[in-house]
Write a protein that holds these residues in place. Structure first.
Motif, PDB file in Angstrom:
ATOM      1  N   GLN A  32       0.834  -1.211   0.000  1.00 48.23           N
ATOM      2  CA  GLN A  32       0.000   0.000   0.000  1.00 48.23           C
ATOM      3  C   GLN A  32       0.867   1.258   0.000  1.00 48.23           C
ATOM      4  O   GLN A  32       0.566   2.229  -0.691  1.00 48.23           O
ATOM      5  N   LYS A  33       1.950   1.237   0.748  1.00 50.71           N
ATOM      6  CA  LYS A  33       2.861   2.383   0.790  1.00 50.71           C
ATOM      7  C   LYS A  33       3.486   2.610  -0.586  1.00 50.71           C
ATOM      8  O   LYS A  33       3.557   3.740  -1.069  1.00 50.71           O
ATOM      9  N   GLN A  35       2.229   1.776  -3.482  1.00 57.22           N
ATOM     10  CA  GLN A  35       1.186   2.293  -4.373  1.00 57.22           C
ATOM     11  C   GLN A  35       0.951   3.781  -4.146  1.00 57.22           C
ATOM     12  O   GLN A  35       0.771   4.540  -5.102  1.00 57.22           O
ATOM     13  N   ARG A  36       0.965   4.214  -2.887  1.00 54.60           N
ATOM     14  CA  ARG A  36       0.779   5.644  -2.598  1.00 54.60           C
ATOM     15  C   ARG A  36       1.940   6.467  -3.151  1.00 54.60           C
ATOM     16  O   ARG A  36       1.740   7.539  -3.728  1.00 54.60           O
ATOM     17  N   GLN A  38       3.947   5.637  -5.718  1.00 56.56           N
ATOM     18  CA  GLN A  38       3.861   5.629  -7.180  1.00 56.56           C
ATOM     19  C   GLN A  38       2.750   6.552  -7.670  1.00 56.56           C
ATOM     20  O   GLN A  38       2.904   7.233  -8.677  1.00 56.56           O
ATOM     21  N   SER A  39       1.657   6.593  -6.949  1.00 57.16           N
ATOM     22  CA  SER A  39       0.559   7.484  -7.317  1.00 57.16           C
ATOM     23  C   SER A  39       0.999   8.943  -7.227  1.00 57.16           C
ATOM     24  O   SER A  39       0.698   9.753  -8.105  1.00 57.16           O
ATOM     25  N   GLY A  40       1.720   9.288  -6.162  1.00 60.21           N
ATOM     26  CA  GLY A  40       2.221  10.645  -6.004  1.00 60.21           C
ATOM     27  C   GLY A  40       3.217  11.018  -7.085  1.00 60.21           C
ATOM     28  O   GLY A  40       3.192  12.134  -7.617  1.00 60.21           O
ATOM     29  N   ARG A  42       3.374   9.708 -10.145  1.00 57.17           N
ATOM     30  CA  ARG A  42       2.626   9.877 -11.404  1.00 57.17           C
ATOM     31  C   ARG A  42       1.897  11.216 -11.442  1.00 57.17           C
ATOM     32  O   ARG A  42       1.877  11.894 -12.472  1.00 57.17           O
ATOM     33  N   ALA A  43       1.316  11.624 -10.318  1.00 55.38           N
ATOM     34  CA  ALA A  43       0.617  12.911 -10.268  1.00 55.38           C
ATOM     35  C   ALA A  43       1.593  14.066 -10.487  1.00 55.38           C
ATOM     36  O   ALA A  43       1.295  15.011 -11.222  1.00 55.38           O
ATOM     37  N   SER A  46       2.593  14.108 -14.145  1.00 51.54           N
ATOM     38  CA  SER A  46       1.487  14.624 -14.954  1.00 51.54           C
ATOM     39  C   SER A  46       1.413  16.144 -14.880  1.00 51.54           C
ATOM     40  O   SER A  46       0.985  16.798 -15.831  1.00 51.54           O
ATOM     41  N   THR A  51      10.752  14.260 -11.351  1.00 53.39           N
ATOM     42  CA  THR A  51      10.848  13.355 -10.209  1.00 53.39           C
ATOM     43  C   THR A  51      12.126  12.551 -10.370  1.00 53.39           C
ATOM     44  O   THR A  51      12.560  12.268 -11.472  1.00 53.39           O
TER      45      THR A  51
END
Length: 161
Positions: A32-33, A35-36, A38-40, A42-43, A46, A51
């Motif tokens: 979960q950590k 994924q969080r 990687q999500s940050g 990617r954001a 974008s 990064t």
């Protein structure tokens, strides 16, 4: 509540199950950590922010690549190597580590000598370098710019038909 188990094998089995359960929970939390994170990332990408570690010669400020002067310093060093100067001599003259020069010359030569990057964000930062070079050389050739504009207008008109 205390549970007393007199059987040694049963006690070891219970301890083993608890340990496996805690391990599974730790792995789930780790996933979960990740994924969080990687999500940050990617954001941020974008949003056009850089990064990770920036290429040498660039500085990340507020998430964007900057510092054309350092880039030009590195480019001149790499160009000297391309013209036949030794890595050691260029390192001594410029203060850039020889290992850095070798790495840049091998892996990122096109970024520095041709002003071309595989990453859109780095390519955008290189636009500033191109503008700086145009300003140093007296600006772009106006006749060439007019020709390019005419070709683009013709292409746009052909596309409208």
């Amino acid at each position: 509540m205390n549970i007393h188990v007199d059987d040694g094998e049963l006690q070891q089995s219970i301890y083993g199950m608890v340990a496996r359960l805690m391990d599974d929970l730790a792995q789930i939390e780790h996933q979960q950590k990740l994924q969080r994170i990687q999500s940050g990332v990617r954001a941020a990408q974008s949003a056009g922010k850089w990064t990770g570690r920036p290429p040498a010669g660039f500085v990340v400020e507020d998430g964007y690549l900057l510092d054309p002067a350092e880039f030009l310093h590195l480019r001149e060093a790499i160009a000297r190597i391309d013209r036949g100067a030794s890595f050691a001599a260029v390192a001594d003259d410029t203060g850039i580590a020889e290992s850095t020069l070798r790495s840049l010359h091998q892996d990122r030569r096109d970024i520095y000598l041709n002003g071309e990057a595989d990453d859109d964000r780095a390519d955008e930062a290189l636009t500033d370098i191109r503008l700086l070079e145009d300003a140093r050389s007296g600006g772009p050739d106006l006749e060439e710019l007019r020709d390019r504009v005419e070709r683009l207008e013709e292409a746009a008109n052909l596309g409208d038909r």
